[in-house]
Write an enzyme that holds these catalytic residues in place. Structure first.
Site, PDB file in Angstrom:
ATOM      1  N   ARG A  36     -10.291 -16.014  15.725  1.00  0.00           N
ATOM      2  CA  ARG A  36      -9.930 -16.882  14.596  1.00  0.00           C
ATOM      3  C   ARG A  36      -8.518 -16.626  14.064  1.00  0.00           C
ATOM      4  O   ARG A  36      -7.800 -17.547  13.700  1.00  0.00           O
ATOM      5  CB  ARG A  36     -10.954 -16.665  13.475  1.00  0.00           C
ATOM      6  CG  ARG A  36     -10.667 -17.418  12.195  1.00  0.00           C
ATOM      7  CD  ARG A  36     -11.643 -16.980  11.110  1.00  0.00           C
ATOM      8  NE  ARG A  36     -11.404 -17.677   9.856  1.00  0.00           N
ATOM      9  CZ  ARG A  36     -12.083 -18.718   9.432  1.00  0.00           C
ATOM     10  NH1 ARG A  36     -13.065 -19.224  10.179  1.00  0.00           N
ATOM     11  NH2 ARG A  36     -11.817 -19.279   8.273  1.00  0.00           N
ATOM     12  N   ARG A  53      -5.873 -18.003   4.759  1.00  0.00           N
ATOM     13  CA  ARG A  53      -6.062 -17.171   3.569  1.00  0.00           C
ATOM     14  C   ARG A  53      -4.738 -16.565   3.122  1.00  0.00           C
ATOM     15  O   ARG A  53      -4.720 -15.733   2.217  1.00  0.00           O
ATOM     16  CB  ARG A  53      -7.062 -16.038   3.848  1.00  0.00           C
ATOM     17  CG  ARG A  53      -8.411 -16.454   4.429  1.00  0.00           C
ATOM     18  CD  ARG A  53      -9.196 -17.332   3.492  1.00  0.00           C
ATOM     19  NE  ARG A  53     -10.545 -17.569   3.946  1.00  0.00           N
ATOM     20  CZ  ARG A  53     -10.915 -18.540   4.774  1.00  0.00           C
ATOM     21  NH1 ARG A  53     -10.008 -19.373   5.274  1.00  0.00           N
ATOM     22  NH2 ARG A  53     -12.174 -18.706   5.112  1.00  0.00           N
ATOM     23  N   HIS A 118      -9.635 -28.659  10.589  1.00  0.00           N
ATOM     24  CA  HIS A 118     -10.387 -27.515  11.099  1.00  0.00           C
ATOM     25  C   HIS A 118     -11.643 -28.018  11.825  1.00  0.00           C
ATOM     26  O   HIS A 118     -11.884 -29.208  11.952  1.00  0.00           O
ATOM     27  CB  HIS A 118     -10.834 -26.606   9.947  1.00  0.00           C
ATOM     28  CG  HIS A 118      -9.719 -26.087   9.107  1.00  0.00           C
ATOM     29  ND1 HIS A 118      -9.942 -25.398   7.934  1.00  0.00           N
ATOM     30  CD2 HIS A 118      -8.372 -26.130   9.243  1.00  0.00           C
ATOM     31  CE1 HIS A 118      -8.788 -25.039   7.392  1.00  0.00           C
ATOM     32  NE2 HIS A 118      -7.822 -25.489   8.164  1.00  0.00           N
ATOM     33  N   SER A 119     -12.443 -27.085  12.260  1.00  0.00           N
ATOM     34  CA  SER A 119     -13.800 -27.386  12.715  1.00  0.00           C
ATOM     35  C   SER A 119     -14.669 -26.207  12.300  1.00  0.00           C
ATOM     36  O   SER A 119     -14.151 -25.091  12.120  1.00  0.00           O
ATOM     37  CB  SER A 119     -13.846 -27.575  14.240  1.00  0.00           C
ATOM     38  OG  SER A 119     -13.551 -26.366  14.899  1.00  0.00           O
ATOM     39  N   GLU A 193     -13.336 -30.711   8.338  1.00  0.00           N
ATOM     40  CA  GLU A 193     -14.114 -29.903   9.275  1.00  0.00           C
ATOM     41  C   GLU A 193     -14.677 -30.900  10.280  1.00  0.00           C
ATOM     42  O   GLU A 193     -15.610 -31.650   9.972  1.00  0.00           O
ATOM     43  CB  GLU A 193     -15.228 -29.134   8.564  1.00  0.00           C
ATOM     44  CG  GLU A 193     -14.744 -28.149   7.504  1.00  0.00           C
ATOM     45  CD  GLU A 193     -14.056 -26.933   8.077  1.00  0.00           C
ATOM     46  OE1 GLU A 193     -14.145 -26.712   9.304  1.00  0.00           O
ATOM     47  OE2 GLU A 193     -13.427 -26.178   7.304  1.00  0.00           O
TER      48      GLU A 193
END
Length: 235
Positions: A36, A53, A118-119, A193
């Site tokens: 990730r 983040r 994202h997913s 997502e």
């Protein structure tokens, strides 16, 4: 060009970052399929930082609160997949996005929208992500999100859900979508997502084109429904 593409290109300048984490993406294909983070040099024996983040959107204090109290998808443990890094904007990839947005805004343009893609889970998440609060213009942001979700469903009847990020998924401090609004000046920010809906980051290749087409239609829907534009869109 079809009418939708012409409308977008005549109305907006579109900037695309195809892969925000190129080193981590490559590593996920060569060594660790579900890696990730980026591949930043080791810190305390760990390697990599979760770039989503690492942005200046209530990074420090909120990240600490998230770790100690809320478990809000952020960690200061470098072994964690959601490690936020040693400092805000410590990573070159996050800095690159920040610098490009600053360049756009300094050049006489205005960043209208910031989309983080994202997913997985088939969601369209509205700001803010860091806590259970919403921006002042939440009504117009959410109205556009509803239209975007309708567009995602149109071609293949794919069910997406739109909703406030912390409620629909979970709180996240230091995320790029919040920074796009708070630091980048965008009036509209969303995190997608994408497919699949089920708990699986690995998606079969035959989903790639349908996924992209759905996403494209949702971008058209956003372009037709923000900044007071009343457009006739033909999707």
């Amino acid at each position: 060009l079809d009418a939708d593409a012409k409308f977008l290109l005549d109305t907006y300048d579109i900037y695309v970052v195809p892969v925000a984490n190129p080193d981590g993406y490559e590593y996920s294909h060569t060594s660790s399929r579900l890696w990730r983070k980026n591949r930043s040099i080791p810190r305390n024996g760990c390697r990599g930082i979760d770039l989503n983040r690492n942005f200046d959107a209530f990074w420090g204090i909120l990240a600490e609160v998230a770790v100690l109290v809320l478990s809000a998808g952020v960690s200061n443990n470098c072994n964690s997949d959601v490690y936020c890094g040693p400092s805000v904007f410590s990573e070159a990839e996050a800095q690159g996005i920040r610098n490009k947005v600053a360049e756009i805004n300094a050049g006489g343009q205005r960043l209208h929208a910031y989309l983080a893609v994202h997913s997985y889970s088939q969601l369209v998440l509205t700001p803010y992500s860091y806590d259970y609060v919403k921006p002042d213009n939440f009504a117009e942001v959410e109205s556009a999100a509803a239209e975007m979700t309708k567009a995602l469903k149109l071609p293949f009847n794919t069910d997406y859900i739109w909703g406030h990020g912390p409620t629909t998924l979970y709180p996240v401090a230091g995320a790029s979508d919040d920074w796009g609004m708070l630091g980048g000046g965008a009036r509209y920010t969303y995190t997608y997502e994408l497919r699949p809906k089920e708990a699986n980051f690995e998606i079969s290749p035959d989903n790639i084109i349908p996924n992209g087409y759905e996403f494209w239609l949702s971008v058209v829907a956003l372009g037709c429904n923000m900044n007071g534009i009343s457009a006739t869109c033909n999707f």
